[in-house]
Enzyme design. Structure first.
Site, short mmCIF file in Angstrom:
data_model
loop_
_atom_site.label_atom_id
_atom_site.label_comp_id
_atom_site.label_asym_id
_atom_site.label_seq_id
_atom_site.Cartn_x
_atom_site.Cartn_y
_atom_site.Cartn_z
CD GLU A 12 -2.91 -1.05 2.33
OE1 GLU A 12 -2.58 -0.42 3.34
OE2 GLU A 12 -3.92 -1.76 2.26
CB CYS A 44 2.11 5.33 8.63
SG CYS A 44 2.83 5.94 7.14
CB CYS A 56 4.93 -2.72 14.52
SG CYS A 56 4.81 -2.53 12.72
CB CYS A 101 8.51 -3.23 16.50
SG CYS A 101 10.08 -2.78 15.76
CB CYS A 160 8.88 -5.76 8.75
SG CYS A 160 10.26 -4.85 9.49
CB CYS A 195 3.07 7.11 3.62
SG CYS A 195 3.70 5.86 4.74
N1 SAH Z 1 10.20 0.22 9.75
C1 SAH Z 1 10.37 1.60 9.84
C2 SAH Z 1 9.38 2.42 9.06
C3 SAH Z 1 7.92 2.03 9.06
S1 SAH Z 1 6.99 2.21 10.50
C4 SAH Z 1 10.37 2.04 11.27
O1 SAH Z 1 10.08 1.23 12.13
O2 SAH Z 1 10.73 3.19 11.52
C5 SAH Z 1 6.45 3.91 10.65
C6 SAH Z 1 6.20 4.31 12.12
O3 SAH Z 1 4.95 3.77 12.62
C7 SAH Z 1 7.29 3.79 13.04
O4 SAH Z 1 7.68 4.79 13.94
C8 SAH Z 1 6.59 2.66 13.74
O5 SAH Z 1 7.23 2.35 14.94
C9 SAH Z 1 5.19 3.21 13.91
N2 SAH Z 1 4.18 2.19 14.22
C10 SAH Z 1 4.18 0.90 13.92
N3 SAH Z 1 3.08 0.29 14.41
C11 SAH Z 1 2.35 1.24 15.01
C12 SAH Z 1 1.10 1.24 15.72
N4 SAH Z 1 0.38 0.13 15.83
N5 SAH Z 1 0.66 2.39 16.21
C13 SAH Z 1 1.37 3.52 16.05
N6 SAH Z 1 2.55 3.58 15.42
C14 SAH Z 1 3.04 2.46 14.90
FE1 SF4 Z 2 9.28 -3.37 11.01
FE2 SF4 Z 2 7.12 -2.40 12.22
FE3 SF4 Z 2 9.41 -2.47 13.54
FE4 SF4 Z 2 9.10 -0.72 11.53
S1 SF4 Z 2 7.97 -0.74 13.46
S2 SF4 Z 2 10.87 -2.05 11.92
S3 SF4 Z 2 7.81 -1.93 10.13
S4 SF4 Z 2 8.28 -4.26 12.81
#
Ligand code: SAH
Ligand code: SF4
Length: 411
Positions: free
Chosen positions: A124, A382, A151, A148, A144, A137
């Site tokens: 997306e 995002c 996420c 995390c 991935c 975006c």
């Molecule tokens: N992988 C990269 C970029 C994509 S994530 C990274 O981790 O930076 C973009 C942002 O959204 C990151 O700061 C991530 O930690 C945050 N994010 C991921 N899951 C989320 C959630 N469920 N609620 C709010 N932010 C989230």
């Molecule tokens: Fe991967 Fe989500 Fe962690 Fe970003 S926040 S590095 S997309 S697992």
């Protein structure tokens, strides 16, 4: 937001005229650095003395004029066009779906071919218009490798890296659809900046960890910022990383775009749990890489993303530590209300607590915008964009609360 609100999707407009582009296996001329494009042309018989001129011509058509059909290249001879058509493609990716939110946010579901074994993949791309700017975006991977814990993307396996062409195509396609190339019409009623370009900023904040797909991300961003082509200023491109320290140094040296760090915790013990790559690259190494990032100043700051998780990382003690940790680094702090997903054990902090946290860091001198939720009705979120490989059940998808980014990159 309650799930029932998400279920009322009356305001979603399905964009008309979505083209389904037949794919070919021919190599694409999109997403190649000039020298690589030159090599391919020479292999196809373009004389060495002509090749530089041909590359400039193609570059202009592809990235200034935004054409996706060789026949539109009116100053390229017919023979040359035939040769190009026979051996290469410049087609856009297939659009599976385009959705427009009532706040103007747009989301495209794009399908790319499998590249080797496996199935086609879907990713997306999201467009968020705001006063005076339009942010795209972009995703860098399908899934991935990192995990995390808050996420949703982190629960999906990595399917594959996107190629430089696929990363760049997200921008080209969005510019097509928004009428952001010369002589193109903007769709009627579209919400876009009143003047100038429709896409003014890019954030690498879609699916995936961009620094684990370094070469392709680098190539795509160098092309996006090339002054003779797409010409996006590097100050308006923000790459977000969970903190892959060696590649942060390389990003500064080799790409030179703005940096965003998914910080989310101020102590190693907690960050190890939230962002497990912290075990490999702990906070002191991450902060050192940030301090060393080239070109930092008050006008060029690092963005620190901080997801607000109730009773996990949202105390005033955390805020205090955060300010301490960032001391001396030109920084912006982005507080992100946690966006819950089915099966998660985390909750979003109470709004009151988010405001208290924000007030504290504001008083310490940091602008700390709280990300405004955008595109909720089309689930444009995002950081948790989904993939075909592990598509969620529809009912789960509808239970998502969507949240979107704001305040990234320079104005
Ligand atoms: N992988 C990269 C970029 C994509 S994530 C990274 O981790 O930076 C973009 C942002 O959204 C990151 O700061 C991530 O930690 C945050 N994010 C991921 N899951 C989320 C959630 N469920 N609620 C709010 N932010 C989230
Ligand atoms: Fe991967 Fe989500 Fe962690 Fe970003 S926040 S590095 S997309 S697992």
């Amino acid at each position: 937001m309650a799930a029932t609100e998400i279920l009322s999707r009356a305001d979603i407009v399905k964009a008309p005229e979505v083209r389904v582009v037949p794919r070919t296996d021919k190599p694409s001329l999109i997403g190649l650095l000039r020298e690589d494009m030159a090599k391919l042309l020479v292999e196809r018989g373009v004389p060495e003395r002509q090749v530089k001129m041909r590359v400039s011509q193609l570059w202009h058509w592809l990235y200034v004029r935004g054409v996706s059909d060789f026949d539109e290249m009116s100053n390229v001879s017919k023979d040359m066009r035939e040769m190009l058509k026979e051996h290469f493609t410049i087609a856009r990716p297939e659009i599976v779906e385009e959705q427009v939110s009532n706040d103007g946010t747009r989301k495209w579901l794009l399908r790319f071919p499998p590249r080797g074994a496996g199935r086609p993949v879907e990713i997306e791309t999201v467009y968020i218009p705001e006063e005076g700017r339009g942010t795209l975006c972009i995703s860098s991977q399908v899934g991935c490798t990192l995990t995390c814990s808050f996420c949703h993307t982190g629960t999906q396996k990595l399917v594959r890296n996107l190629t430089a062409e696929e990363i760049l195509s997200q921008l080209l396609l969005a510019r097509d659809r928004l009428g952001d190339f010369p002589e193109r019409d903007t769709p009627q009623g579209a919400i876009v900046p009143a003047e100038g370009r429709k896409i003014t900023n890019i954030v690498m904040m879609g699916m995936g960890e961009p620094l684990y797909n370094f070469e392709n991300v680098k190539t795509a961003l160098l092309i996006a910022s090339d002054g003779d082509g797409l010409s996006l200023s590097k100050r308006r491109i923000t790459l977000s990383t969970s903190g892959i320290v060696p590649e942060i140094y390389r990003t500064g040296e080799e790409i030179g775009v703005m940096l965003a760090i998914s910080l989310h915790a101020v102590k190693d013990e907690l960050r190890d749990m939230l962002v497990p790559i912290n075990k490999k690259y702990p906070l002191n190494e991450l902060m050192e890489a940030c301090r060393a990032y080239p070109g930092l100043s008050n006008a060029r700051r690092i963005t620190f993303e901080y997801v607000m998780l109730k009773d996990v990382n949202d105390s005033l003690e955390d805020a205090k530590e955060l300010v301490k940790l960032l001391k001396g680094i030109p920084a912006k702090i982005n507080l992100i209300p946690f966006n819950p997903w089915p099966g998660t054990n985390y909750q979003c902090s109470d709004w009151e607590q988010i405001e208290k946290f924000a007030d504290f860091i504001n008083q310490a001198g940091y602008a700390s915008p709280i990300r405004t939720p955008r595109g909720r009705d089309i689930l444009a979120a995002c950081g948790q964009l989904k993939s075909e490989s592990e598509r969620m059940r529809k009912v789960d998808r509808l239970a998502f609360e969507a949240m979107m980014i704001a305040n990234h990159g320079e104005d």
